[in-house]
Design a protein around this motif. Structure first.
Motif, PDB file in Angstrom:
ATOM      1  N   PRO B  46      -2.065 -10.397  12.264  1.00 27.86           N
ATOM      2  CA  PRO B  46      -1.778  -9.245  13.115  1.00 27.86           C
ATOM      3  C   PRO B  46      -0.702  -8.393  12.464  1.00 27.86           C
ATOM      4  CG  PRO B  46      -0.803 -11.235  14.044  1.00 27.86           C
ATOM      5  CD  PRO B  46      -1.611 -11.657  12.855  1.00 27.86           C
ATOM      6  N   THR B  47      -0.984  -7.141  12.315  1.00 24.03           N
ATOM      7  CA  THR B  47       0.040  -6.282  11.727  1.00 24.03           C
ATOM      8  C   THR B  47       0.661  -5.479  12.858  1.00 24.03           C
ATOM      9  OG1 THR B  47      -1.520  -4.518  11.368  1.00 24.03           O
ATOM     10  CG2 THR B  47      -1.182  -6.070   9.570  1.00 24.03           C
ATOM     11  N   LEU B  48       1.950  -5.379  12.815  1.00 16.07           N
ATOM     12  CA  LEU B  48       2.645  -4.715  13.897  1.00 16.07           C
ATOM     13  C   LEU B  48       3.237  -3.426  13.359  1.00 16.07           C
ATOM     14  CD1 LEU B  48       4.312  -7.852  15.409  1.00 16.07           C
ATOM     15  CD2 LEU B  48       2.292  -6.659  16.230  1.00 16.07           C
ATOM     16  N   GLY B  49       2.521  -2.351  13.579  1.00 15.32           N
ATOM     17  CA  GLY B  49       3.084  -1.061  13.226  1.00 15.32           C
ATOM     18  C   GLY B  49       3.029  -0.748  11.756  1.00 15.32           C
ATOM     19  N   PHE B  51       1.630   0.666   8.372  1.00 18.14           N
ATOM     20  CA  PHE B  51       0.701   1.727   8.055  1.00 18.14           C
ATOM     21  C   PHE B  51       0.088   1.382   6.709  1.00 18.14           C
ATOM     22  CE2 PHE B  51      -0.855   5.886   7.049  1.00 18.14           C
ATOM     23  CZ  PHE B  51      -1.092   6.455   8.288  1.00 18.14           C
ATOM     24  N   PRO B  52      -1.112   0.864   6.717  1.00 18.24           N
ATOM     25  CA  PRO B  52      -1.662   0.329   5.482  1.00 18.24           C
ATOM     26  C   PRO B  52      -1.833   1.403   4.411  1.00 18.24           C
ATOM     27  CG  PRO B  52      -3.277   0.254   7.244  1.00 18.24           C
ATOM     28  CD  PRO B  52      -2.017   0.742   7.845  1.00 18.24           C
ATOM     29  N   ARG B  61      -9.178  -5.372   6.785  1.00 21.71           N
ATOM     30  CA  ARG B  61      -8.555  -4.377   7.646  1.00 21.71           C
ATOM     31  C   ARG B  61      -9.107  -2.991   7.372  1.00 21.71           C
ATOM     32  NH1 ARG B  61      -5.403  -4.823  11.362  1.00 21.71           N
ATOM     33  NH2 ARG B  61      -4.963  -2.622  11.532  1.00 21.71           N
ATOM     34  N   ARG B  62      -9.322  -2.695   6.093  1.00 21.51           N
ATOM     35  CA  ARG B  62      -9.813  -1.363   5.768  1.00 21.51           C
ATOM     36  C   ARG B  62     -11.335  -1.397   5.770  1.00 21.51           C
ATOM     37  NH1 ARG B  62      -6.376   3.009   5.234  1.00 21.51           N
ATOM     38  NH2 ARG B  62      -7.045   3.628   3.179  1.00 21.51           N
ATOM     39  N   ARG B  81      -5.265  11.131   3.970  1.00 16.28           N
ATOM     40  CA  ARG B  81      -4.009  10.419   3.707  1.00 16.28           C
ATOM     41  C   ARG B  81      -2.930  11.379   3.244  1.00 16.28           C
ATOM     42  NH1 ARG B  81      -7.535   6.333   1.647  1.00 16.28           N
ATOM     43  NH2 ARG B  81      -7.179   7.064  -0.472  1.00 16.28           N
ATOM     44  N   SER B  82      -3.326  12.387   2.485  1.00 14.57           N
ATOM     45  CA  SER B  82      -2.326  13.328   1.982  1.00 14.57           C
ATOM     46  C   SER B  82      -1.725  14.147   3.117  1.00 14.57           C
ATOM     47  CB  SER B  82      -2.933  14.255   0.923  1.00 14.57           C
ATOM     48  OG  SER B  82      -3.797  15.181   1.532  1.00 14.57           O
ATOM     49  N   TYR B  84      -1.444  12.825   6.365  1.00 18.09           N
ATOM     50  CA  TYR B  84      -0.750  11.957   7.317  1.00 18.09           C
ATOM     51  C   TYR B  84       0.359  11.124   6.718  1.00 18.09           C
ATOM     52  CZ  TYR B  84      -3.929  13.755  10.606  1.00 18.09           C
ATOM     53  OH  TYR B  84      -4.593  14.628  11.405  1.00 18.09           O
ATOM     54  N   PRO B  86       2.748  11.920   4.618  1.00 19.90           N
ATOM     55  CA  PRO B  86       4.092  12.529   4.703  1.00 19.90           C
ATOM     56  C   PRO B  86       4.728  12.385   6.084  1.00 19.90           C
ATOM     57  CG  PRO B  86       2.569  14.000   3.579  1.00 19.90           C
ATOM     58  CD  PRO B  86       1.743  12.873   4.111  1.00 19.90           C
ATOM     59  N   ILE B  87       3.916  12.426   7.118  1.00 25.52           N
ATOM     60  CA  ILE B  87       4.468  12.271   8.464  1.00 25.52           C
ATOM     61  C   ILE B  87       4.977  10.848   8.650  1.00 25.52           C
ATOM     62  CG2 ILE B  87       4.033  12.453  10.934  1.00 25.52           C
ATOM     63  CD1 ILE B  87       1.669  14.280  10.261  1.00 25.52           C
ATOM     64  N   VAL B  88       4.168   9.912   8.205  1.00 27.25           N
ATOM     65  CA  VAL B  88       4.541   8.507   8.335  1.00 27.25           C
ATOM     66  C   VAL B  88       5.800   8.207   7.531  1.00 27.25           C
ATOM     67  CG1 VAL B  88       3.806   6.159   7.802  1.00 27.25           C
ATOM     68  CG2 VAL B  88       2.203   7.746   8.826  1.00 27.25           C
ATOM     69  N   GLN B  90       8.300  10.133   7.090  1.00 21.18           N
ATOM     70  CA  GLN B  90       9.519  10.735   7.644  1.00 21.18           C
ATOM     71  C   GLN B  90      10.391   9.667   8.273  1.00 21.18           C
ATOM     72  OE1 GLN B  90       8.297  13.685  10.466  1.00 21.18           O
ATOM     73  NE2 GLN B  90       7.598  15.122   8.920  1.00 21.18           N
TER      74      GLN B  90
END
Lengths: 181, 118
Positions: B46-49, B51-52, B61-62, B81-82, B84, B86-88, B90
């Motif tokens: 289980p991954t918690l948060g 972002f792979p 998972r992918r 990915r390009s 999203y 950058p947002i992740v 931050q």
């Protein structure tokens, strides 16, 4: 079923887990509402709701996916109404995502974003969950309350539709790039 | 087509599912077993948060073969990915840390947890 108050250690653990989920939540929130301020408000509301209702979370399942579901439900019940009321009925604001571009945006980049916004919401959401947020089809389907097969269909159609919108120049570019891989 | 109600891995009374269905299609029965095994694989980790990223994570998972299986799909996945990542990347705004600190301190109470049956 007996109950007890969560321990300090449990609360600390939950807090840590929630903190680590925030970046993904913020990105997903922006993909839903297109507005970075509203996105963060969505995340705030999600965190509170998750904390208070954490008893509902099934241990061992994907916490991030559970948080995404909460956030999505808040969005669709509250924010879509607000967005219609706002002066952005076509989602033009949503086309400008929150992150300032690390490099100057070139035509392909802008075209992709614009094309993404033109997808039907369920297809865009499916594409984002599978292609950007790293969810499995099972998880994405649970988040969106549909069957995994439906999720696959949406991703497939989103991909095909994007390919059409981005037109041949992108396909050619992708072909050229892949030859160097 | 009758839509089956699946037992959701995220099932909870808190989560009152709402739907943005505009092009809902029926499920494909053939997918069920493949998806079931993918889901078992995920439950082991289980991954918690997290972002792979493309170079990390258990293979199952992918499960984005619809995107990864073609040049067009790869291109789209890269573009997504390009946008999203950058947002992740931050830093987490203070407001969230402060909120969670308040939650932890009991400003808003958590419900009681289930205790194991004796």
């Amino acid at each position: 079923m007996t109950e007890r108050d969560p321990s300090t250690a449990e609360n600390a653990g939950i807090k840590a887990d929630l903190v680590s989920a925030i970046p993904a939540l913020r990105a997903f929130a922006v993909s839903l509402c297109g507005n970075p301020d509203r996105a963060d408000d969505l995340v705030q509301e999600t965190l509170v709701k998750a904390w208070v209702g954490l008893r509902s979370f099934e241990e061992g399942t994907n916490l991030t996916a559970w948080l995404f579901t909460i956030l999505r439900n808040i969005y669709y019940s509250d924010y879509r109404k607000r967005r219609r009321e706002a002066a952005d009925p076509d989602g033009a604001m949503a086309a400008k995502l929150v992150a300032p571009a690390a490099q100057p945006a070139h035509m392909d980049f802008l075209d992709f974003r614009a094309a993404l916004q033109k997808l039907p919401p369920d297809q865009r959401e499916a594409l984002i969950l599978i292609g950007a947020s790293g969810m499995s089809y099972d998880e994405a389907a649970a988040i969106c309350n549909c069957a995994p097969g439906t999720m696959k269909s949406r991703v497939n159609r989103a991909r095909n539709r994007l390919a059409e919108m981005l037109a041949l120049t992108d396909l050619r570019k992708a072909t050229e790039e892949s030859e160097f891989v | 087509m009758v839509r089956k109600v699946r037992k959701s891995p995220l099932a909870s009374p808190l989560v009152n599912q709402s739907s943005a269905d505009e092009s809902d299609e029926g499920s494909e029965a053939g997918e069920a077993s493949a998806l079931a095994s993918a889901s078992e694989c995920e439950n082991l980790q289980p991954t918690l948060g997290s972002f792979p990223s493309s170079d990390v994570g258990a293979p199952c998972r992918r499960d984005s073969t619809l995107l990864a299986g073609s040049r067009v799909g790869e291109h789209i996945a890269r573009e997504l990915r390009s946008i999203y990542e950058p947002i992740v990347a931050q830093p987490t705004p203070d407001r969230f840390i402060e909120l969670l600190n308040r939650l932890e301190a009991g400003a808003i109470y958590r419900e009681k947890v289930r205790a194991p049956e004796k």
